[in-house]
Scaffold this motif. Sequence first.
Motif, PDB file in Angstrom:
ATOM      1  N   GLU A  59       5.186  31.520  38.047  1.00 26.25           N
ATOM      2  CA  GLU A  59       5.817  32.838  38.099  1.00 26.25           C
ATOM      3  C   GLU A  59       6.954  32.744  39.099  1.00 26.25           C
ATOM      4  O   GLU A  59       6.805  32.095  40.137  1.00 26.25           O
ATOM      5  CB  GLU A  59       4.820  33.901  38.571  1.00 26.25           C
ATOM      6  CG  GLU A  59       3.610  34.061  37.689  1.00 26.25           C
ATOM      7  CD  GLU A  59       2.553  34.955  38.342  1.00 26.25           C
ATOM      8  OE1 GLU A  59       2.927  35.911  39.054  1.00 26.25           O
ATOM      9  OE2 GLU A  59       1.376  34.665  38.144  1.00 26.25           O
ATOM     10  N   ALA A  60       8.084  33.359  38.802  1.00 25.07           N
ATOM     11  CA  ALA A  60       9.221  33.324  39.719  1.00 25.07           C
ATOM     12  C   ALA A  60       9.905  34.687  39.747  1.00 25.07           C
ATOM     13  O   ALA A  60      10.005  35.363  38.731  1.00 25.07           O
ATOM     14  CB  ALA A  60      10.211  32.240  39.297  1.00 25.07           C
ATOM     15  N   PHE A  61      10.342  35.069  40.934  1.00 25.89           N
ATOM     16  CA  PHE A  61      11.083  36.314  41.101  1.00 25.89           C
ATOM     17  C   PHE A  61      12.058  36.144  42.258  1.00 25.89           C
ATOM     18  O   PHE A  61      11.905  35.236  43.080  1.00 25.89           O
ATOM     19  CB  PHE A  61      10.138  37.503  41.341  1.00 25.89           C
ATOM     20  CG  PHE A  61       9.314  37.392  42.602  1.00 25.89           C
ATOM     21  CD1 PHE A  61       9.764  37.932  43.798  1.00 25.89           C
ATOM     22  CD2 PHE A  61       8.081  36.749  42.589  1.00 25.89           C
ATOM     23  CE1 PHE A  61       9.007  37.822  44.958  1.00 25.89           C
ATOM     24  CE2 PHE A  61       7.315  36.653  43.743  1.00 25.89           C
ATOM     25  CZ  PHE A  61       7.784  37.188  44.929  1.00 25.89           C
ATOM     26  N   ARG A  62      13.050  37.013  42.301  1.00 28.69           N
ATOM     27  CA  ARG A  62      14.038  36.946  43.384  1.00 28.69           C
ATOM     28  C   ARG A  62      13.556  37.703  44.620  1.00 28.69           C
ATOM     29  O   ARG A  62      13.431  37.145  45.683  1.00 28.69           O
ATOM     30  CB  ARG A  62      15.381  37.497  42.917  1.00 28.69           C
ATOM     31  CG  ARG A  62      16.024  36.592  41.889  1.00 28.69           C
ATOM     32  CD  ARG A  62      17.522  36.825  41.773  1.00 28.69           C
ATOM     33  NE  ARG A  62      18.053  35.944  40.758  1.00 28.69           N
ATOM     34  CZ  ARG A  62      18.325  34.653  40.938  1.00 28.69           C
ATOM     35  NH1 ARG A  62      18.129  34.116  42.103  1.00 28.69           N
ATOM     36  NH2 ARG A  62      18.790  33.915  39.950  1.00 28.69           N
ATOM     37  N   PHE A  63      13.343  38.996  44.483  1.00 31.23           N
ATOM     38  CA  PHE A  63      12.969  39.832  45.616  1.00 31.23           C
ATOM     39  C   PHE A  63      11.937  40.865  45.190  1.00 31.23           C
ATOM     40  O   PHE A  63      11.864  41.237  44.024  1.00 31.23           O
ATOM     41  CB  PHE A  63      14.187  40.579  46.178  1.00 31.23           C
ATOM     42  CG  PHE A  63      15.274  39.683  46.689  1.00 31.23           C
ATOM     43  CD1 PHE A  63      15.123  39.006  47.887  1.00 31.23           C
ATOM     44  CD2 PHE A  63      16.447  39.508  45.973  1.00 31.23           C
ATOM     45  CE1 PHE A  63      16.123  38.170  48.359  1.00 31.23           C
ATOM     46  CE2 PHE A  63      17.452  38.682  46.435  1.00 31.23           C
ATOM     47  CZ  PHE A  63      17.286  38.015  47.640  1.00 31.23           C
ATOM     48  N   LYS A  64      11.160  41.324  46.149  1.00 36.27           N
ATOM     49  CA  LYS A  64      10.245  42.452  46.004  1.00 36.27           C
ATOM     50  C   LYS A  64      10.349  43.265  47.280  1.00 36.27           C
ATOM     51  O   LYS A  64      10.808  42.755  48.312  1.00 36.27           O
ATOM     52  CB  LYS A  64       8.793  41.967  45.880  1.00 36.27           C
ATOM     53  CG  LYS A  64       8.426  41.326  44.582  1.00 36.27           C
ATOM     54  CD  LYS A  64       6.940  40.972  44.604  1.00 36.27           C
ATOM     55  CE  LYS A  64       6.518  40.333  43.307  1.00 36.27           C
ATOM     56  NZ  LYS A  64       5.093  39.921  43.380  1.00 36.27           N
ATOM     57  N   ASP A  65       9.883  44.489  47.225  1.00 36.43           N
ATOM     58  CA  ASP A  65       9.859  45.294  48.446  1.00 36.43           C
ATOM     59  C   ASP A  65       8.991  44.636  49.509  1.00 36.43           C
ATOM     60  O   ASP A  65       9.277  44.727  50.699  1.00 36.43           O
ATOM     61  CB  ASP A  65       9.343  46.707  48.161  1.00 36.43           C
ATOM     62  CG  ASP A  65      10.354  47.531  47.375  1.00 36.43           C
ATOM     63  OD1 ASP A  65      11.559  47.191  47.404  1.00 36.43           O
ATOM     64  OD2 ASP A  65       9.946  48.514  46.734  1.00 36.43           O
ATOM     65  N   SER A  66       7.915  43.972  49.064  1.00 30.36           N
ATOM     66  CA  SER A  66       7.015  43.298  49.987  1.00 30.36           C
ATOM     67  C   SER A  66       6.391  42.094  49.290  1.00 30.36           C
ATOM     68  O   SER A  66       6.017  42.177  48.116  1.00 30.36           O
ATOM     69  CB  SER A  66       5.897  44.256  50.440  1.00 30.36           C
ATOM     70  OG  SER A  66       4.921  43.546  51.173  1.00 30.36           O
ATOM     71  N   ILE A  67       6.264  41.006  50.029  1.00 27.39           N
ATOM     72  CA  ILE A  67       5.577  39.827  49.497  1.00 27.39           C
ATOM     73  C   ILE A  67       4.189  39.670  50.126  1.00 27.39           C
ATOM     74  O   ILE A  67       3.539  38.654  49.954  1.00 27.39           O
ATOM     75  CB  ILE A  67       6.414  38.543  49.694  1.00 27.39           C
ATOM     76  CG1 ILE A  67       6.730  38.306  51.165  1.00 27.39           C
ATOM     77  CG2 ILE A  67       7.670  38.589  48.833  1.00 27.39           C
ATOM     78  CD1 ILE A  67       7.389  36.962  51.458  1.00 27.39           C
ATOM     79  N   ALA A  68       3.744  40.704  50.822  1.00 30.55           N
ATOM     80  CA  ALA A  68       2.448  40.654  51.508  1.00 30.55           C
ATOM     81  C   ALA A  68       1.304  40.364  50.534  1.00 30.55           C
ATOM     82  O   ALA A  68       0.417  39.555  50.837  1.00 30.55           O
ATOM     83  CB  ALA A  68       2.194  41.957  52.263  1.00 30.55           C
ATOM     84  N   ASP A  69       1.302  40.994  49.369  1.00 34.12           N
ATOM     85  CA  ASP A  69       0.241  40.741  48.386  1.00 34.12           C
ATOM     86  C   ASP A  69       0.292  39.315  47.860  1.00 34.12           C
ATOM     87  O   ASP A  69      -0.746  38.694  47.643  1.00 34.12           O
ATOM     88  CB  ASP A  69       0.317  41.737  47.221  1.00 34.12           C
ATOM     89  CG  ASP A  69      -0.142  43.127  47.614  1.00 34.12           C
ATOM     90  OD1 ASP A  69      -0.872  43.259  48.620  1.00 34.12           O
ATOM     91  OD2 ASP A  69       0.232  44.087  46.910  1.00 34.12           O
TER      92      ASP A  69
END
Length: 164
Positions: A59-69
Motif C-alpha cells: 500500500e502506498a500513499f503520499r500524505f495523511k492527516d496522521s500516520i499514528a495508526d
Amino acid sequence: MKTVFVTVGTTSFDELIERITSSEAVQALKARGYERLVLQVGRGSLLPAADSCPHITLEAFRFKDSIADDMKQADLVISHAGAGSCLEALGAGKPLLVVVNDKLMNNHQLELAKQLHMDSHLLYCTCSTLTETLTTMDLSVLQPFLPGQPKNFANFLDKALGVQ
C-alpha cells in the motif's frame, strides 16, 4: 499480518522508496515473516502501484492527516532520519530502522541516528546498506525510548545542530 511501515515524512526520498521495493529488500522482509508493506512517500516522484511488489501486500500513499495508526499497526517502522518521524516511531514503542539520506549536505541526520543507536533505541543504515541491514538486523537489542523526556531530546538536537 506482519507489517512494515515506511515513512519519509513530508520530504522526498525516492531512493529509499526504490530500495525498499526492490526485489532484494522485499525478499529480505519476506524471510523475516513480513507480509505487508505500507509506504508513506511524501513529495517524492514515486508512488508504487499495489501490484509492483510481487509476494508482498503493498500500500502506498503520499500524505495523511496522521500516520499514528499506521505506526501503531506496524511491527517494524522504517523511517527517514527526520527528528519528528523518529520521535513519533520511538514514542509509539515500535522497533525502528532509520535510513539516513547520505546525499544531503551538512547532514545532521547521521549524528541523530548514531546517538540514538548508541543508546540502543534504533538501528540505522543508508540506502546502499538497507538490504544487508534488513537481512542481518537484530531487533531484540533495541531498548524502549522512555516517553516524557522531550527536554533531553531537544537538548541533544540543539547540541547536534550546534545551537547550544
